[in-house]
Write an enzyme that holds these catalytic residues in place. Structure first.
Site, PDB file in Angstrom:
ATOM      1  N   ARG A 234       0.820  -1.232   0.000  1.00  0.00           N
ATOM      2  CA  ARG A 234       0.000   0.000   0.000  1.00  0.00           C
ATOM      3  C   ARG A 234       0.853   1.282   0.000  1.00  0.00           C
ATOM      4  O   ARG A 234       0.589   2.228  -0.729  1.00  0.00           O
ATOM      5  CB  ARG A 234      -0.894  -0.019   1.243  1.00  0.00           C
ATOM      6  CG  ARG A 234      -1.585   1.305   1.589  1.00  0.00           C
ATOM      7  CD  ARG A 234      -2.416   1.134   2.850  1.00  0.00           C
ATOM      8  NE  ARG A 234      -2.894   2.380   3.400  1.00  0.00           N
ATOM      9  CZ  ARG A 234      -4.134   2.866   3.244  1.00  0.00           C
ATOM     10  NH1 ARG A 234      -5.005   2.201   2.520  1.00  0.00           N
ATOM     11  NH2 ARG A 234      -4.490   3.990   3.803  1.00  0.00           N
ATOM     12  N   HIS A 304      -9.055   6.135  -5.677  1.00  0.00           N
ATOM     13  CA  HIS A 304      -8.669   5.015  -4.821  1.00  0.00           C
ATOM     14  C   HIS A 304      -9.618   3.849  -5.087  1.00  0.00           C
ATOM     15  O   HIS A 304     -10.536   3.949  -5.879  1.00  0.00           O
ATOM     16  CB  HIS A 304      -8.834   5.417  -3.343  1.00  0.00           C
ATOM     17  CG  HIS A 304      -7.818   6.387  -2.840  1.00  0.00           C
ATOM     18  ND1 HIS A 304      -6.845   6.038  -1.939  1.00  0.00           N
ATOM     19  CD2 HIS A 304      -7.634   7.709  -3.089  1.00  0.00           C
ATOM     20  CE1 HIS A 304      -6.102   7.095  -1.657  1.00  0.00           C
ATOM     21  NE2 HIS A 304      -6.561   8.129  -2.337  1.00  0.00           N
TER      22      HIS A 304
HETATM   23  O1  0X9 Z   1      -7.529   5.235   3.905  1.00  0.00           O
HETATM   24  C1  0X9 Z   1      -7.501   5.981   2.920  1.00  0.00           C
HETATM   25  O2  0X9 Z   1      -6.562   6.713   2.668  1.00  0.00           O
HETATM   26  C2  0X9 Z   1      -8.681   6.004   1.963  1.00  0.00           C
HETATM   27  N1  0X9 Z   1      -9.200   4.688   1.770  1.00  0.00           N
HETATM   28  S1  0X9 Z   1      -8.340   3.517   1.065  1.00  0.00           S
HETATM   29  O3  0X9 Z   1      -9.044   2.252   1.236  1.00  0.00           O
HETATM   30  N2  0X9 Z   1      -8.312   3.777  -0.495  1.00  0.00           N
HETATM   31  O4  0X9 Z   1      -7.016   3.518   1.566  1.00  0.00           O
HETATM   32  C3  0X9 Z   1      -9.778   6.842   2.576  1.00  0.00           C
HETATM   33  C4  0X9 Z   1      -9.447   8.264   2.786  1.00  0.00           C
HETATM   34  C5  0X9 Z   1     -10.229   9.067   1.840  1.00  0.00           C
HETATM   35  N3  0X9 Z   1      -9.529  10.227   1.483  1.00  0.00           N
HETATM   36  C6  0X9 Z   1      -8.920  10.333   0.299  1.00  0.00           C
HETATM   37  N4  0X9 Z   1      -9.027   9.360  -0.548  1.00  0.00           N
HETATM   38  N5  0X9 Z   1      -8.251  11.397   0.063  1.00  0.00           N
HETATM   39 ZN    ZN Z   2      -6.475   4.203  -1.233  1.00  0.00          ZN
END
Ligand code: 0X9
Ligand code: ZN
Length: 417
Positions: A234, A304
């Site tokens: 990640r 995302h």
């Molecule tokens: O945890 C995160 O960063 C985002 N979810 S993920 O499953 N893709 O890792 C959520 C945060 C949302 N904020 C943004 N995408 N900027």
């Molecule tokens: Zn993400």
């Protein structure tokens, strides 16, 4: 030369083979109360749970559905703990390794070639950026906005016209390495924009009047790692002082309420916020590019997966941004149009209340910098495949998402000054 060869050979021999996920499972647990939430939290202390949703243990709460991956070694222990506590769970993925292989379910005549229907590795994406510039020299240019920790280039494609004063939208994909559908969308966007210019009325109007800055892969080193070594990677690939664990979560590294939420200070966490705000080269490059184009950038959109959500600020607080009604209106229509071709259902709302609280995210940072129309897409799916979305879903995902993005762009063109 004589010296180089053996060293090269040793390096090849030392290069670890990719992590395998034989016997790994992804479980989905529907929590019914506080007690059950604590069972998960306790399990996370003793077992390696790779949280797919939410992003970390501390977010786990009563009445929540949580998805996580467990290793073969620990699955028995975890499953019996769930059974003992009479907790309802579903096995979302029985053998993760099988899904890792099955995601490549689109076959093409020339497997070595870039394809919009397939996931493309970093080398193919770089060659593709060159091809786009070559094919559409008037409409597409490539800007190197910086380099990564491992010295890979960060490329933004500028799509539109030469005039820098036009309204612009900045989009990025692949902040998180394992979310492969996101870079696939950024490539699709550039392809569709250039292909339908002059044919599709809306696209023609958009590209005649606006510019799009598209960063197809934000976390290049992590993306490469997810292809070569660990499909579930990640973070980026920076070394951390006094820790064996590698990487910073670039979506916790922005200078906005940095470090204000728990569990982001441990380098071994998937949501590690880095040693300082904007400590990472990738974050700095994006920050500097957006800052230097701030006059023209009217919207920021980050891609995302997974969850099927359209999010807007804030993530670091439950307070609502001043124009939240406007943002919710745009998100409602965008998710409505997104659902039209395949009935894909999206929810929408502020990050903190819709997905979970997050500090240091690019979305909140962009908003507070003054980009008042900032959105994050969490693309398909809702957990059946999670990060391992099969290639056969790339095209439908991109088609439906494109409708939403075009709507947002149209809105920006009309309603911002
Ligand atoms: O945890 C995160 O960063 C985002 N979810 S993920 O499953 N893709 O890792 C959520 C945060 C949302 N904020 C943004 N995408 N900027
Ligand atoms: Zn993400």
């Amino acid at each position: 030369m004589r010296l180089l060869l053996p060293v090269g050979l040793i390096a090849t021999a030392l290069a670890a083979s990719p992590v395998r996920f034989d016997g790994n499972k992804v479980l989905r647990v529907k929590l019914q109360d506080e007690k059950q939430a604590n069972v998960i939290k306790d399990l996370a202390k003793t077992s390696q749970l790779d949280f797919w949703y939410p992003d970390a243990t501390h977010q786990v709460a009563a009445d929540m559905t949580v998805d996580f991956r467990i290793s073969a070694k620990e699955s028995q222990l975890v499953e019996s703990a769930l059974d003992q506590n009479q907790m309802h769970y579903e096995i979302l993925i029985h053998v993760v390794q099988e899904e890792v292989e099955k995601q490549f379910d689109v076959k093409e005549d020339n497997p070595g070639r870039h394809s919009y229907a397939k996931y493309n590795n970093w080398n193919k994406i770089v060659a593709w950026t060159e091809k786009m510039v070559r094919k559409h020299p008037k409409m597409v240019s490539r800007i190197k906005i910086g380099t990564t920790v491992e010295d890979n280039p960060l490329y933004v494609l500028k799509v539109g016209g030469k005039d820098e004063r036009r309204k612009a939208i900045f989009t990025d994909c692949g902040v998180h390495a394992r979310e492969w559908i996101a870079p696939a969308f950024c490539q699709w966007f550039v392809y569709q924009a250039t292909k339908t210019y002059g044919k599709n009325k809306i696209m023609t109007k958009l590209l005649d009047r606006m510019n799009f800055y598209v960063l197809p892969v934000f976390n290049v080193d992590g993306y490469i790692w997810s292809w070569t070594q660990n499909r579930m990677w990640r973070k980026n690939r920076s070394r951390n002082q006094n820790s064996k664990c590698i990487g910073t979560d670039l979506n916790r590294n922005f200078n906005v309420s940095w470090n204000s939420l728990p569990n982001t200070s441990d380098p071994c966490q998937e949501i590690y916020r880095g040693p300082a705000p904007e400590s990472e080269k990738e974050t700095k490059a994006v920050r500097d590019f957006i800052r230097s184009h701030l006059k023209s950038i009217k919207a920021y959109i980050t891609f995302h997966s997974y969850s099927q959500m359209l999010l807007f600020p804030y993530g670091y607080t439950s307070e609502l941004p001043a124009n939240h009604e406007d943002l919710a209106k745009v998100a409602k229509i965008a998710t409505d149009v997104l659902s039209t071709p395949y009935e894909t259902h999206y929810t929408y709302g502020p990050i903190a209340s819709t997905i979970y609280p997050a500090s240091g995210s690019s979305l909140d940072w962009a908003y507070n910098l003054g980009i008042k129309h900032s959105f994050a897409f969490e693309l398909r799916d809702k957990g059946r495949f999670g990060f391992l979305l099969p290639e056969s879903q790339i095209k439908p995902t991109c088609k439906e998402t494109m409708l939403a993005v075009k709507f947002i762009a149209k809105y920006i063109l009309k309603h911002t000054s």
